[in-house]
Write a protein that holds these residues in place. Structure first.
Motif, PDB file in Angstrom:
ATOM      1  N   UNK A   1       0.809  -1.210   0.000  1.00  0.00           N
ATOM      2  CA  UNK A   1       0.000   0.000   0.000  1.00  0.00           C
ATOM      3  C   UNK A   1       0.852   1.275   0.000  1.00  0.00           C
ATOM      4  N   UNK A   2       2.169   1.098   0.043  1.00  0.00           N
ATOM      5  CA  UNK A   2       3.061   2.262   0.007  1.00  0.00           C
ATOM      6  C   UNK A   2       3.558   2.573  -1.408  1.00  0.00           C
ATOM      7  N   UNK A   3       3.211   1.709  -2.369  1.00  0.00           N
ATOM      8  CA  UNK A   3       3.734   1.880  -3.727  1.00  0.00           C
ATOM      9  C   UNK A   3       3.383   3.239  -4.316  1.00  0.00           C
ATOM     10  N   UNK A   4       2.186   3.716  -4.056  1.00  0.00           N
ATOM     11  CA  UNK A   4       1.784   5.025  -4.586  1.00  0.00           C
ATOM     12  C   UNK A   4       2.154   6.154  -3.636  1.00  0.00           C
ATOM     13  N   UNK A   5       1.969   5.924  -2.338  1.00  0.00           N
ATOM     14  CA  UNK A   5       2.056   7.015  -1.368  1.00  0.00           C
ATOM     15  C   UNK A   5       3.473   7.421  -0.989  1.00  0.00           C
ATOM     16  N   UNK A   6       4.386   6.464  -0.894  1.00  0.00           N
ATOM     17  CA  UNK A   6       5.698   6.768  -0.322  1.00  0.00           C
ATOM     18  C   UNK A   6       6.494   7.785  -1.143  1.00  0.00           C
ATOM     19  N   UNK A   7       6.523   7.615  -2.439  1.00  0.00           N
ATOM     20  CA  UNK A   7       7.453   8.385  -3.268  1.00  0.00           C
ATOM     21  C   UNK A   7       7.142   9.886  -3.318  1.00  0.00           C
ATOM     22  N   UNK A   8       5.887  10.307  -3.475  1.00  0.00           N
ATOM     23  CA  UNK A   8       5.625  11.753  -3.414  1.00  0.00           C
ATOM     24  C   UNK A   8       5.901  12.348  -2.034  1.00  0.00           C
ATOM     25  N   UNK A   9       5.669  11.561  -0.972  1.00  0.00           N
ATOM     26  CA  UNK A   9       5.988  12.047   0.372  1.00  0.00           C
ATOM     27  C   UNK A   9       7.494  12.262   0.525  1.00  0.00           C
ATOM     28  N   UNK A  10       8.255  11.290   0.058  1.00  0.00           N
ATOM     29  CA  UNK A  10       9.718  11.395   0.148  1.00  0.00           C
ATOM     30  C   UNK A  10      10.240  12.568  -0.667  1.00  0.00           C
ATOM     31  N   UNK A  11       9.681  12.795  -1.849  1.00  0.00           N
ATOM     32  CA  UNK A  11      10.132  13.906  -2.695  1.00  0.00           C
ATOM     33  C   UNK A  11       9.776  15.254  -2.082  1.00  0.00           C
TER      34      UNK A  11
ATOM     35  N   UNK B   1       7.885  -7.180  -0.163  1.00  0.00           N
ATOM     36  CA  UNK B   1       7.093  -6.953  -1.363  1.00  0.00           C
ATOM     37  C   UNK B   1       8.030  -6.658  -2.531  1.00  0.00           C
ATOM     38  N   UNK B   2       8.057  -7.522  -3.526  1.00  0.00           N
ATOM     39  CA  UNK B   2       9.025  -7.407  -4.624  1.00  0.00           C
ATOM     40  C   UNK B   2       8.880  -6.109  -5.408  1.00  0.00           C
ATOM     41  N   UNK B   3       7.642  -5.681  -5.673  1.00  0.00           N
ATOM     42  CA  UNK B   3       7.431  -4.457  -6.446  1.00  0.00           C
ATOM     43  C   UNK B   3       7.944  -3.241  -5.687  1.00  0.00           C
ATOM     44  N   UNK B   4       7.630  -3.192  -4.393  1.00  0.00           N
ATOM     45  CA  UNK B   4       8.081  -2.061  -3.584  1.00  0.00           C
ATOM     46  C   UNK B   4       9.599  -2.085  -3.442  1.00  0.00           C
ATOM     47  N   UNK B   5      10.159  -3.266  -3.269  1.00  0.00           N
ATOM     48  CA  UNK B   5      11.616  -3.394  -3.150  1.00  0.00           C
ATOM     49  C   UNK B   5      12.310  -2.904  -4.418  1.00  0.00           C
ATOM     50  N   UNK B   6      11.792  -3.318  -5.570  1.00  0.00           N
ATOM     51  CA  UNK B   6      12.390  -2.901  -6.845  1.00  0.00           C
ATOM     52  C   UNK B   6      12.289  -1.385  -7.011  1.00  0.00           C
ATOM     53  N   UNK B   7      11.088  -0.844  -6.788  1.00  0.00           N
ATOM     54  CA  UNK B   7      10.875   0.597  -6.963  1.00  0.00           C
ATOM     55  C   UNK B   7      11.712   1.406  -5.980  1.00  0.00           C
ATOM     56  N   UNK B   8      11.717   0.989  -4.723  1.00  0.00           N
ATOM     57  CA  UNK B   8      12.451   1.719  -3.695  1.00  0.00           C
ATOM     58  C   UNK B   8      13.957   1.602  -3.907  1.00  0.00           C
ATOM     59  N   UNK B   9      14.406   0.421  -4.342  1.00  0.00           N
ATOM     60  CA  UNK B   9      15.828   0.230  -4.597  1.00  0.00           C
ATOM     61  C   UNK B   9      16.359   1.127  -5.691  1.00  0.00           C
ATOM     62  N   UNK B  10      15.520   1.439  -6.667  1.00  0.00           N
ATOM     63  CA  UNK B  10      15.918   2.363  -7.729  1.00  0.00           C
ATOM     64  C   UNK B  10      15.709   3.821  -7.336  1.00  0.00           C
ATOM     65  N   UNK B  11      14.708   4.065  -6.478  1.00  0.00           N
ATOM     66  CA  UNK B  11      14.365   5.424  -6.085  1.00  0.00           C
ATOM     67  C   UNK B  11      15.412   6.042  -5.170  1.00  0.00           C
ATOM     68  N   UNK B  12      15.909   5.270  -4.226  1.00  0.00           N
ATOM     69  CA  UNK B  12      16.839   5.809  -3.215  1.00  0.00           C
ATOM     70  C   UNK B  12      18.077   6.453  -3.837  1.00  0.00           C
ATOM     71  N   UNK B  13      18.829   5.750  -4.709  1.00  0.00           N
ATOM     72  CA  UNK B  13      20.059   6.374  -5.233  1.00  0.00           C
ATOM     73  C   UNK B  13      19.792   7.556  -6.166  1.00  0.00           C
ATOM     74  N   UNK B  14      18.693   7.536  -6.886  1.00  0.00           N
ATOM     75  CA  UNK B  14      18.446   8.584  -7.882  1.00  0.00           C
ATOM     76  C   UNK B  14      17.677   9.777  -7.327  1.00  0.00           C
ATOM     77  N   UNK B  15      16.906   9.573  -6.255  1.00  0.00           N
ATOM     78  CA  UNK B  15      16.092  10.658  -5.738  1.00  0.00           C
ATOM     79  C   UNK B  15      16.487  11.141  -4.345  1.00  0.00           C
ATOM     80  N   UNK B  16      16.910  10.226  -3.472  1.00  0.00           N
ATOM     81  CA  UNK B  16      17.177  10.613  -2.094  1.00  0.00           C
ATOM     82  C   UNK B  16      18.669  10.784  -1.789  1.00  0.00           C
ATOM     83  N   UNK B  17      19.522   9.965  -2.383  1.00  0.00           N
ATOM     84  CA  UNK B  17      20.969  10.094  -2.127  1.00  0.00           C
ATOM     85  C   UNK B  17      21.613  11.129  -3.029  1.00  0.00           C
ATOM     86  N   UNK B  18      20.996  11.369  -4.180  1.00  0.00           N
ATOM     87  CA  UNK B  18      21.558  12.322  -5.149  1.00  0.00           C
ATOM     88  C   UNK B  18      21.504  13.717  -4.584  1.00  0.00           C
TER      89      UNK B  18
END
Length: 363
Positions: free
Chosen positions: A308-318, A345-362
């Motif tokens: 249930x975090x697939x949609x909500x987490x990323x805009x909050x983090x940004x 959750x494989x989908x969340x893991x994949x999305x979050x694994x790509x999101x962290x280096x490009x959006x949060x660590x950058x």
């Protein structure tokens, strides 16, 4: 001798595979219509683009399957048409193709008997969707003709509305509204028409349909079951709160959150604890206070099922990354890494694994 037999067998297998898969022919549309008329078939058209990933999935994973060829080839002259090249540009305009892939079933006069929008994950599912185009109760073109000829009988309108929902056609709003206008108050709570109230697009939070559903929840519960009605109401609240968090709904304010929380109290459904957390997050987000939002996220996000975090987490983090100070950004990164380490959750893991280096660590 064994080598010769092996070669013959291999050739036979290759031939069988070639004939078994979907036979897309290299013909202009007018020639395909002529051929279909001669062979007493319909025309099946795969409208695709070179950049469409679902189109590629269908081309590589679904249409080569034996069962797909066995179903399509005897019934259709099959074409693949690039909507951005050659005659495909005009064909896409003629048939008002707005999404890809779109699959057309045409009669020999070139009229749309049915359309399918979007691909399928399995051949069995896609065959089922194509079969609907051969049934006059579900074929969108057949139903559209009857509607155009003035058929306004309630059961027909219900069939047409369901078919329109299946192909994501905006005309469904017109047909569904007309259907409900035709119904008596007693009929509106009948199971035959529950699909209108169950569908999130036809009955969103705040709409007249939702107001009617909430006002008549007990009657609907007796008709279609308490669990289904409560789950529909929960889903509507879920969509509303998620849209507020993700920014799809920028108009609704804190009063809308208050109304949802108050309304939720009258119903029992498993997702209520999560929706209360979503409401708390949405309220913190609407406050404009980044520290409050971050603290609320730190408290609630680890407790929410990760699917249930697939949609909500990323805009909050940004939001926190873009508006927070350096310390708040680091805390958001730490929260993201915590969720990544804990998620199954494989989908969340994949999305979050790509999101962290490009959006949060950058930086």
């Amino acid at each position: 001798m064994k080598k010769i037999l092996y070669v013959i067998a291999a050739c036979f297998m290759l031939q069988t595979g070639a004939f078994a898969q979907t036979n897309f022919e290299e013909l202009a549309l007018d020639k395909a219509l002529e051929k279909a008329k001669t062979e007493k078939k319909l025309v099946f058209v795969d409208m695709y683009t070179s950049w469409c990933m679902p189109c590629k999935y269908m081309a590589n994973m679904i249409f080569p399957k034996v069962e797909m060829g066995e179903y399509l080839n005897p019934r259709f002259v099959c074409l693949k048409i690039n909507a951005e090249e050659g005659e495909g540009v005009d064909i896409a305009k003629r048939y008002e193709i707005a999404a890809f892939p779109t699959f057309l079933i045409l009669n020999t006069g070139g009229e749309v008997q049915h359309r399918i929008v979007g691909g399928s994950e399995t051949a069995a599912d896609f065959i089922k969707r194509v079969a609907e185009g051969l049934d006059e109760d579900t074929a969108i073109g057949v139903l559209a003709k009857k509607y155009g000829a003035g058929d306004r009988e309630s059961m027909f309108l219900a069939k047409y509305a369901k078919a329109l929902l299946a192909v994501d056609d905006q005309k469904v709003f017109e047909v569904a509204d007309l259907l409900l206008e035709n119904l008596s108050d007693a009929q509106r709570v009948d199971t035959a028409y529950w699909f209108v109230y169950e569908h999130p697009a036809l009955t969103p939070v705040g709409s007249p349909n939702m107001e009617y559903l909430l006002a008549n929840a007990v009657r609907f519960q007796k008709s279609v079951g308490e669990e289904r009605v409560n789950e529909k109401i929960a889903t509507a609240f879920d969509v509303k709160l998620t849209n507020m968090i993700t920014g799809r709904d920028k108009q609704s304010g804190v009063e809308a959150i208050d109304a949802i929380e108050k309304e939720m109290e009258g119903y029992k459904f498993p997702s209520k604890p999560r929706l209360k957390m979503f409401a708390e997050i949405a309220r913190a987000q609407r406050s404009g206070d980044i520290e409050k939002l971050l603290t609320t996220c730190e408290k609630n996000l680890p407790r929410i099922e990760h699917e249930h975090l697939l949609a909500a987490f990323f805009p909050l983090a940004l939001t926190i990354k873009g508006k927070g100070d350096a310390g708040q950004q680091e805390r958001m990164l730490a929260l993201a890494k915590k969720l990544l380490a804990e998620t199954t959750n494989d989908k969340f893991k994949f999305a979050l694994g790509n999101f962290i280096p490009y959006a949060l660590e950058k930086k």
